[in-house]
Design an enzyme around this catalytic site. Structure first.
Site, PDB file in Angstrom:
ATOM      1  N   ASN A  49      33.342  52.002   0.746  1.00 47.88           N
ATOM      2  CA  ASN A  49      33.343  52.740  -0.286  1.00 47.88           C
ATOM      3  C   ASN A  49      32.391  53.901  -0.081  1.00 47.88           C
ATOM      4  O   ASN A  49      31.473  53.889   0.641  1.00 47.88           O
ATOM      5  CB  ASN A  49      32.646  51.912  -1.550  1.00 47.88           C
ATOM      6  CG  ASN A  49      31.697  51.086  -1.339  1.00 47.88           C
ATOM      7  OD1 ASN A  49      31.468  50.537  -0.140  1.00 47.88           O
ATOM      8  ND2 ASN A  49      30.922  50.815  -2.279  1.00 47.88           N
ATOM      9  N   GLU A  51      29.782  56.225  -2.501  1.00 50.98           N
ATOM     10  CA  GLU A  51      29.653  56.810  -3.600  1.00 50.98           C
ATOM     11  C   GLU A  51      29.184  57.999  -3.867  1.00 50.98           C
ATOM     12  O   GLU A  51      28.699  58.663  -2.936  1.00 50.98           O
ATOM     13  CB  GLU A  51      28.410  55.778  -4.292  1.00 50.98           C
ATOM     14  CG  GLU A  51      28.926  54.385  -4.430  1.00 50.98           C
ATOM     15  CD  GLU A  51      27.957  53.195  -4.728  1.00 50.98           C
ATOM     16  OE1 GLU A  51      28.632  52.152  -5.147  1.00 50.98           O
ATOM     17  OE2 GLU A  51      26.563  53.392  -4.982  1.00 50.98           O
ATOM     18  N   CYS A  60      36.706  54.098  -3.500  1.00 46.47           N
ATOM     19  CA  CYS A  60      36.802  52.646  -3.122  1.00 46.47           C
ATOM     20  C   CYS A  60      37.093  52.604  -1.835  1.00 46.47           C
ATOM     21  O   CYS A  60      37.757  53.226  -1.234  1.00 46.47           O
ATOM     22  CB  CYS A  60      37.366  51.749  -4.190  1.00 46.47           C
ATOM     23  SG  CYS A  60      37.023  51.899  -5.872  1.00 46.47           S
ATOM     24  N   GLU A  62      39.364  50.183  -0.483  1.00 46.88           N
ATOM     25  CA  GLU A  62      40.730  50.166  -0.416  1.00 46.88           C
ATOM     26  C   GLU A  62      41.436  51.411  -0.488  1.00 46.88           C
ATOM     27  O   GLU A  62      42.323  51.682   0.121  1.00 46.88           O
ATOM     28  CB  GLU A  62      41.275  49.238  -1.631  1.00 46.88           C
ATOM     29  CG  GLU A  62      40.823  47.997  -1.718  1.00 46.88           C
ATOM     30  CD  GLU A  62      39.302  47.676  -2.489  1.00 46.88           C
ATOM     31  OE1 GLU A  62      38.919  46.824  -3.006  1.00 46.88           O
ATOM     32  OE2 GLU A  62      38.714  48.639  -2.580  1.00 46.88           O
ATOM     33  N   CYS A 103      39.999  46.939  -7.753  1.00 40.75           N
ATOM     34  CA  CYS A 103      39.811  47.573  -8.988  1.00 40.75           C
ATOM     35  C   CYS A 103      41.110  47.985  -9.436  1.00 40.75           C
ATOM     36  O   CYS A 103      42.029  47.846  -8.403  1.00 40.75           O
ATOM     37  CB  CYS A 103      38.857  48.584  -9.130  1.00 40.75           C
ATOM     38  SG  CYS A 103      39.301  50.131  -8.336  1.00 40.75           S
ATOM     39  N   CYS A 106      42.440  50.969  -7.512  1.00 36.34           N
ATOM     40  CA  CYS A 106      42.874  50.656  -6.172  1.00 36.34           C
ATOM     41  C   CYS A 106      44.180  49.864  -5.941  1.00 36.34           C
ATOM     42  O   CYS A 106      45.017  50.154  -5.182  1.00 36.34           O
ATOM     43  CB  CYS A 106      41.848  49.725  -5.546  1.00 36.34           C
ATOM     44  SG  CYS A 106      40.495  50.597  -4.862  1.00 36.34           S
TER      45      CYS A 106
END
Length: 148
Positions: A49, A51, A60, A62, A103, A106
């Site tokens: 990830n 940010e 993210c 994934e 999430c 993803c």
């Protein structure tokens, strides 16, 4: 040559996710995630990830791995390992689940490239704290190109 679809080396895949997790950029959530994606060719693509102060620009782990896969010319993921730090405070009184799962964004991105794939979700440094599932279980009745 062994078929990666039937002989998934979960240990190697989890180690790749653990390695990339250490490179995550998560100064806001402090929730470092690593992902390792195995393709039908046997290649492993990793992502972490990243940010951003403008939260919508964050990516993210994934999806980061999917981007690496596509950039390399691959399109057939068959297995995914996601490693998280486990339970953490995400805000006042809000704790994350013990084992983090991909999430919704993803899950939908994974569904763009796979009807289903094996997924292992584990907690870094917590031997045995993991759960196996599948994309189909996490995203039943996924919206796909053939749905439109």
């Amino acid at each position: 040559m062994t078929d990666p679809r039937t002989n998934i080396d979960w240990t190697a895949l989890e180690q790749a996710a653990l390695d990339v997790q250490t490179r995550a950029h998560a100064p806001y959530s402090t929730y470092h995630v690593g992902a390792a994606l195995l393709t039908a060719s046997g290649r492993i693509f990793t992502g972490c990830n990243v940010e951003n102060a403008s939260y919508g620009l964050s990516i993210c782990a994934e999806r980061s791995a999917i981007v690496q896969m596509v950039a390399a010319g691959e399109r057939d993921p068959i297995a995914l390992v996601v490693v998280t730090p486990g339970t953490s405070k995400l805000g006042p009184g809000v704790e994350s689940p013990p084992i983090g799962a991909p999430c919704g964004m993803c899950r939908q991105t994974l569904a763009e490239f796979a009807d289903d794939l094996n997924i292992l979700m584990s907690v870094a440094g917590q031997e045995g704290l993991s759960r196996r599932t599948s994309l189909a279980a996490l995203l039943p009745e996924a919206f796909r190109a053939k749905s439109s």
